[in-house]
Design a protein around this motif. Structure first.
Motif, PDB file in Angstrom:
ATOM      1  N   ASP A 451      17.898  75.110 123.957  1.00  0.00           N
ATOM      2  CA  ASP A 451      17.005  75.228 125.355  1.00  0.00           C
ATOM      3  C   ASP A 451      16.070  73.929 125.738  1.00  0.00           C
ATOM      4  O   ASP A 451      15.878  73.162 124.930  1.00  0.00           O
ATOM      5  CB  ASP A 451      16.305  76.555 125.374  1.00  0.00           C
ATOM      6  N   SER A 452      15.389  74.477 126.583  1.00  0.00           N
ATOM      7  CA  SER A 452      14.735  73.193 127.135  1.00  0.00           C
ATOM      8  C   SER A 452      13.136  72.950 126.077  1.00  0.00           C
ATOM      9  O   SER A 452      12.729  71.905 126.067  1.00  0.00           O
ATOM     10  CB  SER A 452      14.110  73.528 128.446  1.00  0.00           C
ATOM     11  N   LYS A 453      13.026  74.146 125.284  1.00  0.00           N
ATOM     12  CA  LYS A 453      11.930  73.693 124.332  1.00  0.00           C
ATOM     13  C   LYS A 453      12.583  73.226 122.937  1.00  0.00           C
ATOM     14  O   LYS A 453      12.017  73.341 121.965  1.00  0.00           O
ATOM     15  CB  LYS A 453      11.315  75.278 123.954  1.00  0.00           C
ATOM     16  N   GLY A 454      13.744  73.075 122.709  1.00  0.00           N
ATOM     17  CA  GLY A 454      14.462  72.499 121.669  1.00  0.00           C
ATOM     18  C   GLY A 454      14.936  73.484 120.659  1.00  0.00           C
ATOM     19  O   GLY A 454      15.449  73.226 119.545  1.00  0.00           O
ATOM     20  N   GLU A 455      14.759  74.842 120.904  1.00  0.00           N
ATOM     21  CA  GLU A 455      15.271  75.953 120.084  1.00  0.00           C
ATOM     22  C   GLU A 455      16.789  76.171 119.947  1.00  0.00           C
ATOM     23  O   GLU A 455      17.545  75.839 121.653  1.00  0.00           O
ATOM     24  CB  GLU A 455      14.621  77.313 120.493  1.00  0.00           C
ATOM     25  N   LEU A 456      17.404  76.456 119.183  1.00  0.00           N
ATOM     26  CA  LEU A 456      18.785  76.368 119.297  1.00  0.00           C
ATOM     27  C   LEU A 456      19.298  77.476 120.152  1.00  0.00           C
ATOM     28  O   LEU A 456      18.756  78.564 120.077  1.00  0.00           O
ATOM     29  CB  LEU A 456      19.373  76.745 117.788  1.00  0.00           C
ATOM     30  N   LEU A 457      20.401  77.239 120.819  1.00  0.00           N
ATOM     31  CA  LEU A 457      21.085  78.533 121.539  1.00  0.00           C
ATOM     32  C   LEU A 457      22.167  78.849 120.782  1.00  0.00           C
ATOM     33  O   LEU A 457      23.201  78.323 120.695  1.00  0.00           O
ATOM     34  CB  LEU A 457      21.604  77.819 123.096  1.00  0.00           C
ATOM     35  N   ARG A 458      21.868  80.087 120.258  1.00  0.00           N
ATOM     36  CA  ARG A 458      23.024  80.775 119.343  1.00  0.00           C
ATOM     37  C   ARG A 458      23.832  81.709 120.387  1.00  0.00           C
ATOM     38  O   ARG A 458      23.537  82.402 121.287  1.00  0.00           O
ATOM     39  CB  ARG A 458      22.350  81.574 118.367  1.00  0.00           C
ATOM     40  N   ASN A 459      25.102  81.639 119.761  1.00  0.00           N
ATOM     41  CA  ASN A 459      26.165  82.606 120.621  1.00  0.00           C
ATOM     42  C   ASN A 459      26.082  82.315 122.143  1.00  0.00           C
ATOM     43  O   ASN A 459      26.458  82.931 122.949  1.00  0.00           O
ATOM     44  CB  ASN A 459      25.820  84.162 120.414  1.00  0.00           C
ATOM     45  N   GLN A 460      25.992  81.033 122.148  1.00  0.00           N
ATOM     46  CA  GLN A 460      25.833  80.621 123.832  1.00  0.00           C
ATOM     47  C   GLN A 460      27.289  80.168 124.257  1.00  0.00           C
ATOM     48  O   GLN A 460      28.244  79.238 123.683  1.00  0.00           O
ATOM     49  CB  GLN A 460      25.119  79.358 124.039  1.00  0.00           C
ATOM     50  N   LEU A 461      27.883  81.180 125.258  1.00  0.00           N
ATOM     51  CA  LEU A 461      29.233  80.621 126.100  1.00  0.00           C
ATOM     52  C   LEU A 461      28.798  79.376 126.639  1.00  0.00           C
ATOM     53  O   LEU A 461      27.860  79.119 127.296  1.00  0.00           O
ATOM     54  CB  LEU A 461      29.485  81.938 126.570  1.00  0.00           C
ATOM     55  N   PHE A 462      29.854  78.799 126.866  1.00  0.00           N
ATOM     56  CA  PHE A 462      29.935  77.196 127.496  1.00  0.00           C
ATOM     57  C   PHE A 462      31.541  76.885 127.972  1.00  0.00           C
ATOM     58  O   PHE A 462      32.307  77.614 127.296  1.00  0.00           O
ATOM     59  CB  PHE A 462      29.189  76.300 126.924  1.00  0.00           C
ATOM     60  N   SER A 463      31.518  76.054 128.977  1.00  0.00           N
ATOM     61  CA  SER A 463      32.783  75.507 129.548  1.00  0.00           C
ATOM     62  C   SER A 463      33.039  74.100 129.440  1.00  0.00           C
ATOM     63  O   SER A 463      32.099  73.525 129.301  1.00  0.00           O
ATOM     64  CB  SER A 463      33.172  76.047 131.050  1.00  0.00           C
ATOM     65  N   LEU A 464      34.235  73.686 129.051  1.00  0.00           N
ATOM     66  CA  LEU A 464      34.397  72.212 129.318  1.00  0.00           C
ATOM     67  C   LEU A 464      35.650  71.909 130.176  1.00  0.00           C
ATOM     68  O   LEU A 464      36.430  72.807 130.563  1.00  0.00           O
ATOM     69  CB  LEU A 464      34.981  71.941 127.784  1.00  0.00           C
TER      70      LEU A 464
END
Length: 924
Positions: A451-464
């Motif tokens: 995220d914008s604070k540098g914390e890991l985004l876990r179980n985050q869906l994303f597209s390519l």
């Protein structure tokens, strides 16, 4: 003779009867028997088996029997007295017999565990007390050598030896009786087996004939009958495997192309004595010379060929002669284009997938396609043959029946077989029955999401997605085709994805990708220009961008619980900054901080001043993949109202506030905004949006007042004295701060100035005239600034270091930190990371003053760069390329066109308040 008188006649006869028993007992006295046994010493014998050449044979099984005779007075084995094997080292079997009887003994020898290979030797051994004898027997043998049809030795060939059947007249039949042994010629190409001649059979007679048989890899079997074993001799069999050689040509004598299919059948006669096809034997294929070499047993065969027209051609009475190569040159009766066809024998295709560090990859999918060639001679994929999925061991095996004439293309993909897929051409071609293993190493895209604070985004869906390219083959910031919208960062916040680099032949399949994801506020973030290299893994540690605002008052103290509205900053037709869509309302926390997670761009922050006006802070930039931080400082104006003598008043006063409008050389009253009430001591603190204002008070219907230009970040004091000097007259003009105009112009010469309190207008201060000139937009700036241009030679230009700014949003195809436009001007290769191939990328060399086109450093002249700071330089020896020398760092920035000029205006300009800008004379 003594005389015995018996009174009882019956007793007399009893004595006569018992007398023989008495003497028998005397003759079987144990002591006497022991003496006789000690008088017969032990006997021993040794048995040796030898080949026909006289060499001893190790590890032969030996059994010794008492020899007896049958009803026909023929010798036969009786009771077994000894058994064992000849020594593997000495070749001798030895035995000691405690009670030799002086009889004849029969000897049995065997090299296998089959009765059919037993050798019997009678009348060969007689032992008496104390004797020691050695018996040597020569064993008959078969020695097998296998060769191809041309006589070339074949090694490690499997074959079998059988006993041959006989008829009632004891004549050999071409039939097998029993298997004797299965053997291998080994690396030496020869194998020997010991089999008895007829004289060594248990009955001492018979017919000793054997059969050689070798199973052919192409089907059928090679056989040789009536192999005779001769007593004590080695029968040598030098067997050649028969072979058929075909030379295939069309009617013009042109050889068939490679991998043309030919079907071979056994040939028989039907009831009309006409040759017909019988059992199909094999599909064979021509080699590069149009020939076939087919190893097969002797016989009469037929050939069938299928042409591209779908019509068969036949060749009959093809004879393969025993133990020789039979050659046929066959011609078709037309111009011949053989059709393709799948192999009759299947092949295993095993695919291993590994990353560039050679670690196995599981879970990928693959397909095998028939490969064609287009009109440009480039390979492409035709119909799919088969496919599979890589298992947890990083491999997959499929069974296929390929066409050996054809090449196959391999496709590997993770999520989508149409987008982001890997292609490999010209690497797969089978021979019928041949198995193939292929290993492919694939580049990895390792994605970490934060995220914008540098914390890991876990179980985050994303597209390519793939990225679009324009007509000039340059990427544009647009999505094209979806690879998948099912990617998930998982519990670790990290995922490895496998996407292909540029397709080897199709321009539309490029290795440039786009990632998109949506945060918890339903805001979509997009990262472009993810370029995959075929030879290097890509690490993408992606952080959501954002904006952190620290809001302070004019004294620098934090301002908590302050509402800050964030807007998109856009430009109107005149390229002036205006507010766009409102994004979000924020409230500062106890530390005076308000933060927003949002994609990159230009934004404006809006707060409400003391008069309920919008105080707009322009040009808040959110940089890509960063939490951009900015500090906003509002202004503070303290109004002190005094009487005509200059003394502070001690009552509340009504203070009217007016806006002022600019005339040619002064300000006039525009409109009244609001009336405010002072404190009891005649003071008033107000925070106002930047601008020109008039503050006034009224006493006995006379209005007194003073003008001021409010500036953010400043604590200003305005003293209003109710005296005639500050009396407001009708139509009065007001002037604001012109005292230091000359010195400020000197300081700002050559700079680009950005009005931070208006709409972000940009001005250029000409170093020669010290006047400011308005540059409306990028194209205008390009044309305007060129008018101030100063000619320079290439030699002098190279003495000024090149400036690079990562904030410029310009394309950099090869990722060497040098924008493509600048590479054109410098003469470097925009498609090559390291133009002069010296191990350093072009950007690193430019930053450190090195020559990007060869060895060594440029001869930089810092004094020249400083003297020319703020000027526009035009290359007189080239195409008039324009460069802006930034006086802040004395580096030159390439200004190719309006877009480049706009980037320079945007990022290299210096913010200035309206009041200070007024101190610099405007040029025409």
């Amino acid at each position: 003779m003594p005389y015995f008188k018996f009174k009882n006649i019956s007793l007399f006869f009893f004595a006569l009867l018992t007398l023989p028993v008495f003497f028998f007992c005397l003759s079987n006295n144990p002591v006497q028997a022991q003496v006789e046994e000690e008088e017969c010493a032990e006997a021993s014998f040794s048995i040796i088996a030898r080949s026909s050449t006289g060499d001893f044979i190790p590890s032969i099984t030996v059994e010794v029997f008492e020899q007896i005779t049958d009803a026909d007075n023929r010798p036969k084995p009786g009771t077994k007295i000894a058994s064992g094997k000849t020594s593997a080292i000495t070749g001798i079997f030895s035995y000691t017999l405690k009670k030799p009887s002086g009889k004849q003994y029969a000897i049995k020898m065997n090299a296998t565990d089959k009765d059919a290979t037993a050798f019997w030797f009678y009348d060969s051994l007689t032992l008496n007390c104390g004797e020691s004898k050695e018996v040597t027997k020569s064993l008959s043998a078969l020695e097998i050598v296998i060769r191809d049809a041309l006589g070339v030795l074949k090694t490690n060939e499997q074959f079998s030896i059988y006993a041959q059947k006989y008829d009632a007249d004891n004549k050999p039949l071409k039939e097998k009786l029993s298997l004797i042994a299965s053997l291998n010629t080994g690396e030496g190409g020869k194998s020997t087996i010991y089999v008895p001649a007829s004289s060594n059979f248990i009955n001492g007679s018979g017919a000793a004939y054997y059969i050689f048989e070798k199973i052919n890899a192409n089907g059928g079997s090679y056989s040789q009958y009536d192999i005779h074993a001769s007593e004590g001799n080695t029968t040598k069999i030098d067997y050649k495997l028969s072979r058929l050689k075909l030379e295939m040509q069309d009617i013009n004598g042109v050889s068939f192309p490679a991998n043309s299919k030919i079907e071979i059948f056994s040939q028989v006669k039907n009831e009309d004595n006409v040759s017909v096809l019988s059992t199909k034997i094999k599909d064979v294929y021509t080699d590069d010379l149009g020939m076939v070499n087919f190893e097969y047993p002797a016989g009469i065969y037929a050939l069938r060929l299928l042409g591209s027209s779908g019509v068969y051609t036949y060749f009959w009475d093809i004879e393969i002669r025993d133990q020789t190569q039979t050659t046929y040159q066959l011609k078709t009766n037309e111009e011949w284009l053989p059709s393709g066809g799948a192999c009759e024998a299947s092949s295993n295709f095993t695919l291993f997938t590994r990353d560039l560090d050679y670690r196995l990859i599981a879970g990928l999918n693959f397909n095998i396609y028939e490969q064609g060639v287009n009109a440009d001679g480039k390979p492409y994929a035709l119909g799919k043959l088969s496919g599979g999925t890589i298992n947890e061991s990083g491999q997959s095996t499929i069974i296929i029946n390929p066409d050996p004439r054809k090449k196959y293309a391999l496709q590997i993909y993770e999520k989508n077989e149409k987008v982001g897929d890997f292609w490999f051409f010209d690497q797969i071609q089978f021979a019928c029955g041949q198995n193939m293993e292929v290993t492919k190493q694939l580049p990895a895209l390792n994605i970490i999401l934060r995220d914008s604070k540098g914390e890991l985004l876990r179980n985050q869906l994303f597209s390519l997605y793939t990225e679009k390219f324009d007509a000039d083959e340059k990427p544009i910031k647009e999505k094209k085709d979806l690879v998948s919208d099912k990617f998930d960062s998982g519990e670790s916040g990290k995922i490895t994805v496998y996407l292909a680099a540029n397709h080897p032949y199709l321009k539309e399949k490029r290795g440039s990708y786009v990632i998109t994801l949506t945060n918890k506020d339903k805001i979509t973030f997009t990262e472009y220009g993810i370029n995959i290299s075929p030879s290097q893994n890509l690490e993408l540690d992606y952080s959501l961008s954002g904006l952190a605002i620290t809001y302070k008052n004019a004294e620098g103290k934090i301002n908590s619980e302050k509402t800050v509205d964030i807007y998109e900053q856009v430009q109107n037709a005149e390229r002036q900054n205006i507010l766009g869509k409102k994004i979000k309302s924020l409230k500062t926390d106890a530390y005076g901080i308000a933060s927003l997670e949002y994609p990159t761009g230009s934004f404006a922050a809006v707060v409400t001043d003391s008069l309920q006006q919008k105080n707009i802070f322009w040009n808040l930039l959110i940089k890509n993949r960063q939490m951009s931080k900015t500090e906003l400082n509002e202004n503070k104006i303290r109004i002190n109202i005094k009487d005509g003598t200059g003394k502070k008043i001690s009552k509340k006063m009504t203070i009217s506030v007016y806006t002022l409008k600019k005339t040619q050389d002064a300000y006039t009253i525009d409109k009244k905004l609001k009336s405010l009430s002072s404190e009891a001591d005649g003071t008033l603190d107000a925070s106002l949006a930047p601008g020109a204002y008039l503050f006034s008070v009224s006493d006995q219907k006379i209005e007194y007042g003073k003008a001021i230009y409010a500036e953010n970040g400043k604590a200003q004091t305005l003293e209003i004295k109710m005296s005639s000097a500050e009396k407001i007259l009708s139509g009065q003009k007001f002037k604001l701060g012109s005292a230091d105009s000359l010195s400020l112009a000197e300081k700002m010469k050559g700079r680009l100035l950005l009005q931070v309190e208006n709409n972000g207008e940009t001005w250029y201060v000409d170093p020669n005239t010290l006047k400011r000139f308005y540059v409306k937009d990028g194209p205008t700036a390009y044309e305007t600034l060129r008018k101030f241009g100063l000619g320079i030679t290439n030699a002098d230009l190279n003495k000024i270091p090149v400036g690079l700014d990562a904030r410029f949003e310009e394309w950099d195809y090869d990722g060497d930190l040098v924008p493509d436009k600048m590479e054109e001007a410098l003469g470097t290769d925009m498609y090559e990371y390291d133009t002069d191939n010296d191990g350093y990328n072009d950007g690193e060399e430019l930053i450190n003053g090195y020559n990007t086109l060869g060895a060594g450093k440029h001869n930089l002249d810092n004094n020249l760069a400083k003297r020319l700071g703020g000027k526009i330089l035009l290359q007189t020896e080239s195409r008039g390329e324009a460069w802006y020398i930034n006086p802040s760092d004395n580096r030159r920035y390439y200004m190719k066109d309006g877009e480049s000029a706009y980037e320079i205006m945007r990022f290299l300009s210096l913010g200035i308040t309206n009041a200070n800008l007024e101190k610099i004379e405007e040029g025409k």
